[in-house]
Scaffold this active site. Structure first.
Site, PDB file in Angstrom:
ATOM      1  N   LYS A  51     -37.420  38.232  -5.920  1.00  0.00           N
ATOM      2  CA  LYS A  51     -36.250  37.674  -6.605  1.00  0.00           C
ATOM      3  C   LYS A  51     -35.553  36.563  -5.825  1.00  0.00           C
ATOM      4  O   LYS A  51     -34.836  35.743  -6.412  1.00  0.00           O
ATOM      5  CB  LYS A  51     -35.246  38.796  -6.899  1.00  0.00           C
ATOM      6  N   SER A 305     -44.198  43.623  -6.326  1.00  0.00           N
ATOM      7  CA  SER A 305     -43.004  42.789  -6.487  1.00  0.00           C
ATOM      8  C   SER A 305     -41.816  43.181  -5.631  1.00  0.00           C
ATOM      9  O   SER A 305     -40.875  42.402  -5.497  1.00  0.00           O
ATOM     10  CB  SER A 305     -42.582  42.766  -7.955  1.00  0.00           C
TER      11      SER A 305
END
Length: 505
Positions: A51, A305
């Site tokens: 992110k 992720s």
């Protein structure tokens, strides 16, 4: 559509904050699955999540006037940390609104990075609404967690790195999906340069908003969202992300909590790193794809992720990983109540290991046992076990896929209710897990109906799970459902659940 993102991805300003992460071969998975499995290690970013890329790219392009006003966002945790770190590097004040259910590891890291954390509500939508209110009141600049072209472009740099790191053919890339920022960036870049490579979205079955949109043909909203995989707990796919996903994502695979837990274990076995549930979605989907398609000799990439997970949640993950890998079956069986019955039961199991065995005297004729049994990691192993047991025992019930059995009954086996407990109905509840949540739940439940059974166990997850038995006369059954609807927590009627009927009813 993808071509307009290519320039934005190539010019994305991410490397002042983010690093180029490795593309590692998962040797254990490669050997076991008969395909070359590569992991894109976004868990190695400075904030342990991809992110940071999108957040920094968006904020680096703000004007001086916008930076002076400060930024705000809503996030379940990973985007929050990306915004906080980007803000510190750029000298910008950042306010991050997070659900109260956000894991402590993410909240504490936001504060450590200098962001102002505001905890509101039980789910992402509550945080989002409050962040929009603060944005209007204080004139702050909103940094969206996924539905922004600059954020999408920042995440797309992952695809740019993958194609540079793996020059040979790539058969498929498996991408975790929440609001769609990551898969939109990856799909835009990969489909422009290598259209033959499949882009496969992987969602938690509890928050499959892209699968719903694909089915409906528009951005439908999920009725409810489970947040075991809190990093992807989104009820509706983004508007900008949907415009890419609907045309350039080849398919969506949904995976269960048990399959996610098994994937976390797989990643740990190959890398000695502990990923968060959302971070393991790619591997869980890859395994499911290989099993379904029977492919071999292909190059398959899963994006790992993120790795922001509370340590105490690992207990729950470890318990469920064997079920997700289909290495354990949960069964109930009736055996004669006489000496030697347990020995005979074990003999029927042959050389399989018993992982759990629960039993309590019921009557003089028969006993009902609750057992966990190790099996080969496929459905045939379970079917073979059930067939063998059925040849020697009068009644065998498969509880492997029964949530009530796995979450509650296995810890409660102790005997049926006495005859004086009549009109019992059973409900399974989920409520936001935070200090005082259990007492709040009990206060809302009130004292209108007598509680005849109660089980609560903290699983280290974002939501608490409770199994409740209440004595409700036949004429009041509709009233109790209306009452539970008013409480507002997710609930399931488990009165006819086989595990409850066998052991507790």
């Amino acid at each position: 559509m993808p071509h307009r993102y290519i320039k934005k991805i190539l010019e994305a300003r991410v490397y002042d904050a983010a690093i180029e992460t490795p593309l590692d071969e998962a040797r254990g998975l490669t050997e076991r699955l008969g395909n070359r499995v590569l992991l894109k290690r976004e868990d190695e970013q400075p904030v342990y999540s991809f992110k940071l890329r999108g957040a920094y790219n968006k904020m680096a392009q703000l004007t001086d006037e916008e930076k002076a006003r400060g930024v705000i966002t809503a996030s379940a945790g990973n985007h929050a940390q990306g915004v906080a770190m980007a803000a510190r590097l750029l000298g910008v004040k950042a306010t991050i609104v997070m659900p109260k259910t956000t894991p402590d590891v993410k909240v504490n890291n936001v504060k450590r990075l200098g962001g102002k954390a505001v905890l509101i509500g039980d789910a992402f939508d509550d945080a989002r609404k409050h962040s929009e209110k603060l944005m209007e009141e204080k004139g702050l600049v909103y940094v969206h967690p996924y539905d922004d072209p600059d954020v999408i472009a920042g995440q797309g740099t992952i695809a740019m790195e993958i194609l540079r790191q793996e020059s040979g053919p790539i058969d498929a890339i498996f991408v975790p999906v929440g609001g769609g920022g990551l898969i939109a960036g990856v799909a835009a870049y990969v489909k422009y340069l290598r259209p033959e490579t499949k882009i496969i979205a992987v969602e938690s079955a509890e928050s499959a908003c892209l699968a719903l949109a694909m089915e409906k043909g528009y951005r439908a909203v999920l009725d409810q969202v489970g947040i075991f995989a809190d990093g992807v707990a989104v009820a509706q796919i983004g508007e900008n992300t949907w415009e890419i996903c609907k045309d350039y994502v080849d398919e969506v695979i949904t995976v269960s909590t048990d399959e996610i837990c098994a994937a976390i274990k797989d990643i740990f076995d190959d890398t000695r790193s502990v990923t968060e549930p959302a971070g393991a979605l790619g591997v869980a989907g890859l395994k499911k794809y290989v099993a379904r398609e029977g492919v071999s000799g292909q190059t398959l990439i899963a994006i790992d992720s993120g790795a922001n997970v509370n340590f105490d949640r690992l207990r729950h993950i470890a318990e469920r990983s064997e079920l997700g890998e289909q290495r354990e079956a949960i069964i109930a069986a009736k055996i004669p109540e006489k000496p030697g019955s347990f020995k005979q039961f074990c003999k029927v199991l042959d050389k399989r290991n018993i992982t759990e065995f629960n039993y309590r005297y019921s009557d003089d004729q028969e006993a009902i046992v609750f057992a966990g049994v190790q099996i080969r990691p496929n459905n045939d192993g379970r079917e073979e076990l059930l067939a063998e047991l059925s040849e020697h025992l009068d009644e065998v019930v498969d509880l492997t896929d029964d949530e009530t059995a796995k979450l509650h009954v296995r810890y409660m086996v102790g005997g049926h209710a006495p005859a004086s407990v009549d009109n019992e109905v059973v409900y399974r509840f989920e409520f936001p897990e935070r200090p005082g949540a259990l007492m709040k739940f009990l206060n809302k439940l009130g004292g209108r109906w007598n509680i005849s059974m109660f089980h609560y166990r903290n699983h280290g997850a974002a939501y608490g799970r409770v199994l409740v038995g209440m004595q409700v006369p036949e004429g009041e059954r509709e009233q109790v459902v209306q009452f539970l609807d008013e409480i507002g927590y997710t609930f399931y009627d488990e009165t006819d659940n086989p595990a409850y009927q066998l052991f507790l009813g």
